[in-house]
Structures are given as structure tokens and as C-alpha cells.
Write a protein that holds these residues in place. Structure first.
Motif, PDB file in Angstrom:
ATOM      1  N   SER A 426       0.824  -1.222   0.000  1.00 25.91           N
ATOM      2  CA  SER A 426       0.000   0.000   0.000  1.00 25.91           C
ATOM      3  C   SER A 426       0.854   1.267   0.000  1.00 25.91           C
ATOM      4  CB  SER A 426      -0.947   0.007   1.208  1.00 25.91           C
ATOM      5  OG  SER A 426      -1.822  -1.083   1.165  1.00 25.91           O
ATOM      6  N   THR A 427       1.852   1.309  -0.883  1.00 27.05           N
ATOM      7  CA  THR A 427       2.680   2.508  -1.031  1.00 27.05           C
ATOM      8  C   THR A 427       2.663   2.943  -2.489  1.00 27.05           C
ATOM      9  OG1 THR A 427       4.661   1.135  -1.360  1.00 27.05           O
ATOM     10  CG2 THR A 427       4.213   1.907   0.885  1.00 27.05           C
ATOM     11  N   ILE A 482       2.081   3.586   6.254  1.00 29.27           N
ATOM     12  CA  ILE A 482       1.025   2.727   5.727  1.00 29.27           C
ATOM     13  C   ILE A 482      -0.313   3.441   5.926  1.00 29.27           C
ATOM     14  CG2 ILE A 482      -0.118   0.492   5.918  1.00 29.27           C
ATOM     15  CD1 ILE A 482       2.448  -0.630   7.105  1.00 29.27           C
ATOM     16  N   PRO A 483      -1.075   3.668   4.864  1.00 29.83           N
ATOM     17  CA  PRO A 483      -2.362   4.368   5.035  1.00 29.83           C
ATOM     18  C   PRO A 483      -3.372   3.516   5.792  1.00 29.83           C
ATOM     19  CG  PRO A 483      -2.122   3.563   2.782  1.00 29.83           C
ATOM     20  CD  PRO A 483      -0.816   3.307   3.454  1.00 29.83           C
TER      21      PRO A 483
END
Length: 797
Positions: A426-427, A482-483
């Protein structure tokens, strides 16, 4: 692993405090247990120069000393050590100093002479033997170095350091070393890591083969074995800096040769061992499996019986060390050692772990071999040890090396997709950013379009796939980036199973009646089961045995809940609790055939005691519990031997035995330290219980017509059970009998021998009319005839 910050800073520039550094390492995925001062046991201790030392005027063993501690005026200190003398430099605890054990130094008087401090010995400062010369000898500690008065004692003894205790996971054995953590730290802090240039001066005579012969017979369990010989060895203490580093890392300094092997193990992560070559028969080292029945006395003085599954280092005749675990006592490095063989090898992880476990021997070396050491770094560690021999001038390195595997296998590159890695973690990093992160971790990486080609270093055996590369990118980029996202997919509604719902209903009923729930371990002592006095063939005496119990008290799975309940009742009674109503709902365990899991049978156990408590109170509690489940229960005489023979009964519902209850036999109660009180226990099989549950009947309207009460006293034989009598009364009276209850049992002169008088109260009611006296009389006649016919009971005159 404890890492002294001074040692770590020799390889990487850390510009922050130890705590800040530890926090940064934690955020990158390297756990930290603690950050501790190495010399935290004492404070306020400085170097002092003894200017004068005179006999105490009022003592035959005390001395009055004037000591320069760097202040404006010398201190007067009374000292009782026999070896104190003028001209010495000694550790002085100033007024207000703290010593190990929380001791505070105060100003005081000794035999009339004021003393402003304390001259200390090594043990009084908590200094371990080996850290500093003469520690542990009688009297005060004399400082050998030429230090200025007032200098901090921690700095003199090498204790002015901070140690970070890292929690290294099993997949990162490379971080069980100073070098490994230095590399990791340089990547996290984005600082340059400077590794030492290893240069060895081969200043010995002859060659390796002139001194030793090595044979590796089992290359499967020993993929690589390297060795070098040191001649002209001079055994002595290690230099102060090495002793300080070893002590801060939790390793006891011994002598220069042994300290070098421990130092290299901590620095490189590769365990080493040193053999006294003159004690090795025929100067021959053989790496082989142990012979059946072979014995070995290790360095800790223990003798071990070996098996053919174990790998040993042997000489020409017998084993002289456990490979990768511990050396043998007969080849130990002592003061008279003059020639040494350094061993640095790679041993099979699984075999090392099984041998260590089988013999009950675990060491720093075995722990590292169990996790895996780098095959390619073996020679580097050995050469580092020889370089230290040169530095310490404690021997001469003999030219020549033994290496069983001089050309380790080549590494294979790993391919990864930038797009897939970004999606996985998730980047939104570019390929160049990923390349930079991986290169900081010494993973040789190139990026071409969407493809990363990565070649992990030899010490990173944990990196095998694209997912491993993604993990490295993620942790170095920062977990905090990390969102936060909500969980995707359909949320499944949870529900409680039938067994859980039943357990909750039972517990609610018990608590509603004023009982307290308890929880005991399912593991008990087999002696508890024996105390119940069960018959020899009773299956409850054959419990499931725990393979690795904490102790005998928790060595079997309970087959009955009664011992646990009696233990709980005993604890409460013996602590002055006058009454108790306890229950426990949990499984009991019975063994199945070999290879099968044990049978778990849910059971409810009730325990009761108090001044106004009797058998009937427990029976009524069971009836009240079963009533909401639509179960009508009868009691018949019977039960296990641990119940009182005249005060026990079986619980029967619809012809099935669902439990038992009664007063605990005095002998059994005494076995559980219960004296002076009657205790009552009930056991219900929830499996049988559950089968009999019926829906709750519909609520009835309140009666319009009055009830009529009658008392009935019957004389019957002593052995007649009350429960069946009540059932007969109900059946004979029919629908007009609303309730029947027992209220008295009499034995005495007014009834015949071997008989008893049992009194019942009966309540009659019709739903459509008021019952007449004639109707009630007819019903009572039917009841009397029925109990006389079935039970031989008659009305008491």
C-alpha cells in the motif's frame, strides 16, 4: 542480544541518545527489550589518591586515611582494609554515593574519628571477576592506571557505557552480531557503516600441516570447517577495552585467547572455539558422529552420554567437544597453553538443536547455530580472530589454513515487480526509491522499468522471494506511512454455537440462584484422583497424561471435577469463609485410542457448605436449575464411594442418569484438608443434560379457584428412597395435584426399628372449580393405596 553503544559506534556514526536510537530501531522492525546503563549499580564513586595512612588511635585494625579526590581539600576516611597504604589510587564512594543493593554512603564516626566516605573493594562495587585485575581479592581494590584524583570510577573500569538489549527474531540471525546490527543501523539511520579491514600477519614458524591434521567425515552435518593454528601462545588477561565490551554484552571475560573467540562471536555472529593443541591426541581433529555409548565431559564439568545422532569434534581417539555447542574439558585453554587451534565452522541447524535439547545444554554458540550462520562468512570470522591475536600480541599465527569448503555456492538473484510491491504494501514508491532502500540494506539491486533485480548478501538467508523484498522496502520506508484503510469484503455476522448458548443459560441460572462461578486448571495431579477412592478399574483413574508438564501437580488432564471443587472449597474454608456456594462448568477429559484426541465431556460441578446447608438444599438447587430447561428430575439411592453412604443420590431424568449428588465422605474430605464442616457436591453431565432439554411451556393464566393443602406423614422402610415415593404420589393424585414437597423425616422411638416417618405437604387445585372435601378425600385414598402397594408405606397414626 546486549549491544554496548561504544562498540557499535566503532562501525556506524550514531548521533543520537541510546533511547532515541532504540526507538528508531523499533520503528524499523528490530525489537528492543531495554536500554540500560552498564554501570548502573553504583554512582558517585571516584578515583582517590591515598596521601597518608595512619593507624586508628582507638583500634587495632582500622586506619585513618587522608584521600585526595580532586576537591579543594583531602577527605578523612576511616578504612578497615588490611592492604590500604599511602600512595595507592583507590575507588572512593563519596558522601551521598549509591552502591549495589541501594546502600547510601553517609558521613559518620568510627571509634570517635569522623569518616567522609568509603574506600571500596571490588565486590562492594559489584565488579565481576575478570573485568578488572585483582577484583575479588581480599581488601580494597587498587587502581593500576595512572588516573587523576576525582576521575569517574565507571570510566576507569570501562562501565561508562549504555547497552541496548535487542530482541532478535528467528529469521534474522545476522543481527545476532555487532556487525549485523551496525549494518542494520546504517540502513535505518542512513549513515555510513565502516567495517574493519582484516589483515593477518602470519608470523609463526612452519605451516598448518606441521601442527595439525583435520578430517571432516560428515559433510552433511558440517558443510564448512575452517581452522588455523596459533603458536607461542601467552595466556593472560585481555586488554581493558575488550573486557569492558564483553562485560557490557553479558559475557564474562576469562583470558585473552578465550576472550578473542567470544569477542569474534559477538562481533561477527559466528561462534568459534579454541583447542589446546597439545592436549589433542596426535594433533588430529576429526569431525564425525558420536559412537553409540561414547561419553564426553564438557567445559561445565558435566559428563554426557552421546548417541550416533550427535555430531562431535574428536581427536584420534575420543570426542573432545560437542560440535557447535560446547568444548570438552580435556582440551580447555589454561594458563599453561602454548599452542592453540582456532575452529570456525558451520554445523547443521536441526542436528545442533536436537543435540542441545537432548543433552540439556544450551549456549550462546548453540543458539546461533540453531538459527543458522552464514557459510560464506566463516573464513572472515576466523581471520578476524587471528588479527586480534596479532593486535594483542598473545601468540604467533602459523602460515596456512584448513578450509573444507573454500568455494561456497553462488547466490541467485531475486526478481520483483515495482507495481506488485507497491500494491502489496500500500505505497506509491518509485523503482529508484525501492532500489535505494534495498541497496542501503546491502542488497545489490538494479531497477529496469518495472523490474527489480536484487542479489541479497550472503548473511541475509531470509530473503528468498519478492514478498521478502516488499517487506524490506516497507519497514525501511516506515510502518507509519502505511495508510489507514477499512477492511474490504463482506462482513460475516458472528453467532454463538448451541454449546455456548447452553453454557451461558446454565451460568445465568446458577448466578441467579446466588452461586459463584469458579475456574480451575484442567491439569491436575494424579494423586488427587487417587484420593477419591475410586475402584481400581474405574476409567477416571486412567487420565490423559501431559507430555511436558510444568510439574507433577499439573501432569494429567482431569477426568473428574470433584477434586478441583474440593480443593477450592478447602481453600475457602481454611481462610475463614463460613459458607460457600460455588459452581464450575468445564470439560473433563478421557483418553481415546492412540493417535486420537481425547474425549472432552462438558460437566457442571456444584460445591456447597454452610451452617444451614443440607443434602436437600443441594437437591432443590439441582431441581431449580433443571426446571427452566423443561427437565423433571428424580433422585434414587446411589453414587460414587467418595460420597457419604447414607447421604448420596443419583439424578435420574426420563430414565437416564444425568448426574449424582451428596455429602462428601468424611475420609475423602480429610484428604483435601476439609475438617469440621460437611460439604456437599453435585455433578451433572451436560451432554446428557442437553439431550433432554424441552421448550419452555407456555405461560398459564393465574388460577381462579383456591388451592387446598394437606399434610401426609408416611411410615416406610429405612432403605426406601423418597424420590420414587414422590413420583408415585404424583401419578396417583392425577391432574388435581398441583405440588408435592418433603418437609420432614423422623427417626426415633415413635416409629418401628429400621423405619422412618416421612412427611409431605400436598397442594390440590382444579382449574374449573373449587374442590370439595369429598373429592380431596377420594384422591388422598388413592394416594395412600398407591404408596402402600408400591413402597409398603402406611399413614402414620
Amino acid at each position: 542480544m546486549k549491544v554496548p553503544m561504544k562498540w557499535l559506534k566503532e562501525y556506524v556514526d550514531i548521533k543520537m541518545s541510546a533511547q532515541e536510537y532504540a526507538d528508531r530501531m523499533v520503528m524499523s522492525g528490530t525489537g528492543v527489550e531495554s536500554v540500560d546503563e552498564v554501570g548502573g549499580d553504583f554512582d558517585g564513586v571516584v578515583a582517590g589518591k591515598v596521601l597518608t595512612c595512619d593507624a586508628h588511635p582507638d583500634s587495632d585494625h582500622l586506619h585513618v586515611c587522608t584521600v585526595d579526590v580532586g576537591g579543594e581539600t583531602p577527605l578523612t576516611i576511616v578504612c578497615g582494609a588490611p592492604n590500604v597504604a599511602a600512595g595507592q589510587t583507590v575507588p572512593v564512594a563519596l558522601v551521598g554515593a549509591t552502591l549495589p543493593g541501594g546502600i547510601k554512603i553517609k558521613k559518620g564516626k568510627l571509634r570517635g574519628v569522623e569518616s567522609s566516605g568509603m574506600i571500596c573493594s571490588g565486590p562492594e562495587l559489584g565488579l565481576p571477576q575478570g573485568l578488572y585485575p585483582h577484583v575479588g581479592e581480599e581488601g580494597i581494590l587498587v587502581i593500576a592506571e595512572n588516573v587523576a584524583p576525582g576521575s569517574d570510577a565507571k570510566e576507569i573500569f570501562g562501565l561508562d557505557d549504555v547497552a541496548v538489549d535487542f530482541e532478535i527474531l528467528a529469521n534474522r540471525p545476522d543481527c545476532l552480531s555487532i556487525w549485523g546490527l551496525a549494518r542494520e543501523s546504517s540502513a535505518v539511520l542512513e549513515e555510513h557503516c565502516l567495517m574493519p579491514e582484516i589483515v593477518v600477519e602470519e608470523n609463526g614458524t612452519g605451516t598448518f600441516l606441521d601442527y595439525a591434521h583435520v578430517e571432516v567425515r560428515d559433510k552433511e552435518l558440517c558443510p564448512r570447517y575452517c581452522a588455523r593454528v596459533i603458536e607461542g601462545v601467552k595466556i593472560g588477561p585481555s586488554p581493558k577495552w575488550m573486557r569492558a565490551y564483553l562485560h557490557a554484552a553479558g559475557v564474562r571475560p576469562i583470558n585473552n585467547i578465550v576472550d578473542i573467540t567470544n569477542y569474534v562471536m559477538l562481533e561477527t555472529g559466528h561462534p568459534m572455539h579454541a583447542f589446546d593443541l597439545d592436549k589433542v591426541r596426535d594433533h588430529t581433529i576429526v569431525v564425525r558422529r558420536a559412537e553409540q555409548g561414547e561419553t564426553l565431559k564438557t567445559l561445565d564439568g558435566k559428563e554426557h552420554l552421546l548417541t550416533t545422532d550427535m555430531l562431535v569434534i574428536a581427536d584420534s581417539k575420543s570426542a573432545t567437544g560437542l560440535a557447535g555447542i560446547m568444548g570438552g574439558e580435556e582440551s580447555e585453554i589454561l594458563e599453561d597453553t602454548r599452542a592453540v587451534l582456532f575452529e570456525c565452522a558451520v554445523f547443521d541447524r536441526t542436528n545442533n538443536r536436537l543435540t542441545s535439547r537432548a543433552l540439556g545444554v544450551r549456549t550462546e554458540a548453540s543458539g546461533r547455530f540453531e538459527r543458522g550462520v552464514c557459510v560464506e562468512d566463516t573464513m572472515e570470522a576466523l581471520e578476524r580472530a587471528c588479527m586480534l591475536v596479532n593486535m594483542l600480541e598473545c601468540g604467533k599465527v602459523v602460515p596456512g589454513i584448513f578450509d573444507s569448503c573454500p568455494e561456497p555456492k553462488e547466490r541467485e538473484p531475486i526478481l520483483g515487480s515495482v507495481e506488485r510491491i507497491n500494491r502489496l504494501i500500500s505505497t506509491n514508491l518509485s523503482g529508484e526509491q525501492m532500489e535505494d532502500i534495498l541497496c542501503r540494506l546491502y542488497i545489490e539491486t538494479t531497477c529496469c522499468g518495472d523490474t527489480l533485480t536484487a542479489l541479497p548478501p550472503p548473511w541475509r538467508g531470509d530473503i528468498e522471494t519478492e514478498a521478502d523484498l516488499a517487506e524490506e522496502v516497507l519497514r525501511l520506508n516506515g510502518y507509519e506511512h502505511i495508510p489507514s484503510t477499512l477492511m474490504h469484503g463482506v462482513t460475516m455476522a458472528g453467532f454463538r454455537g448451541q454449546r455456548q448458548v447452553l453454557s451461558d443459560r446454565i451460568k445465568d441460572c446458577m448466578v441467579g440462584m446466588g452461586w459463584f462461578e469458579i475456574m480451575n486448571f484442567s491439569f491436575i495431579s494424579p494423586r488427587w484422583l487417587e484420593k477419591l477412592g475410586l475402584e481400581a478399574m474405574d476409567k477416571r483413574l486412567c487420565p490423559v497424561v501431559v507430555r511436558n508438564p510444568l510439574g507433577e501437580d499439573t501432569s494429567v488432564m482431569r477426568t473428574s471435577m470433584v477434586p478441583s471443587m474440593l480443593s477450592s472449597l478447602s481453600v475457602n474454608l481454611n481462610r475463614g469463609i463460613n459458607e460457600g456456594k460455588l459452581f464450575e462448568l468445564a470439560p473433563v477429559f478421557f483418553p481415546e485410542e492412540e493417535g486420537e484426541l481425547p474425549e472432552e465431556r462438558q460437566t457442571l460441578c456444584l460445591g456447597l457448605y454452610g451452617d444451614d446447608i443440607d443434602f436437600y438444599g443441594l437437591r432443590d438447587a439441582c431441581a431449580c436449575l433443571l426446571n427452566p430447561f423443561g427437565i423433571e428430575v428424580d433422585t434414587v439411592s446411589g453414587g460414587d464411594a467418595y460420597y457419604h453412604p447414607g447421604r448420596k443420590a443419583l439424578l435420574i431424568a426420563e430414565g437416564k442418569r444425568i448426574g449424582q449428588l451428596g455429602e462428601i465422605h468424611p475420609d475423602t474430605a480429610e484428604e483435601f484438608d476439609i475438617e469440621g464442616k460437611r460439604v456437599y457436591v453435585a455433578e451433572l453431565d451436560i451432554v446428557e443434560f442437553g439431550v433432554l432439554i424441552k421448550p419452555i411451556p407456555q405461560v398459564k393464566t393465574l388460577p381462579k379457584y383456591p388451592a387446598v393443602a394437606r399434610d401426609l406423614a408416611l411410615v416406610m422402610r429405612e432403605e426406601t428412597s423418597v424420590g420414587p415415593v414422590i413420583a408415585t404420589i404424583r401419578k396417583a393424585a392425577g391432574k388435581v395435584l398441583e405440588d408435592v414437597g418433603l418437609f420432614d423425616i423422623y427417626r426415633g422411638a415413635q416409629v418401628e426399628a429400621n423405619s422412618k416417618s416421612v412427611a409431605f405437604n400436598l397442594s390440590f387445585r382444579a382449574v374449573d372449580r373449587t374442590l370439595t372435601e369429598a373429592e380431596i378425600s377420594r384422591v388422598m385414598d388413592k394416594v395412600l393405596k398407591a404408596v402402600e402397594s408400591v413402597h409398603g408405606a402406611r399413614i402414620r397414626s
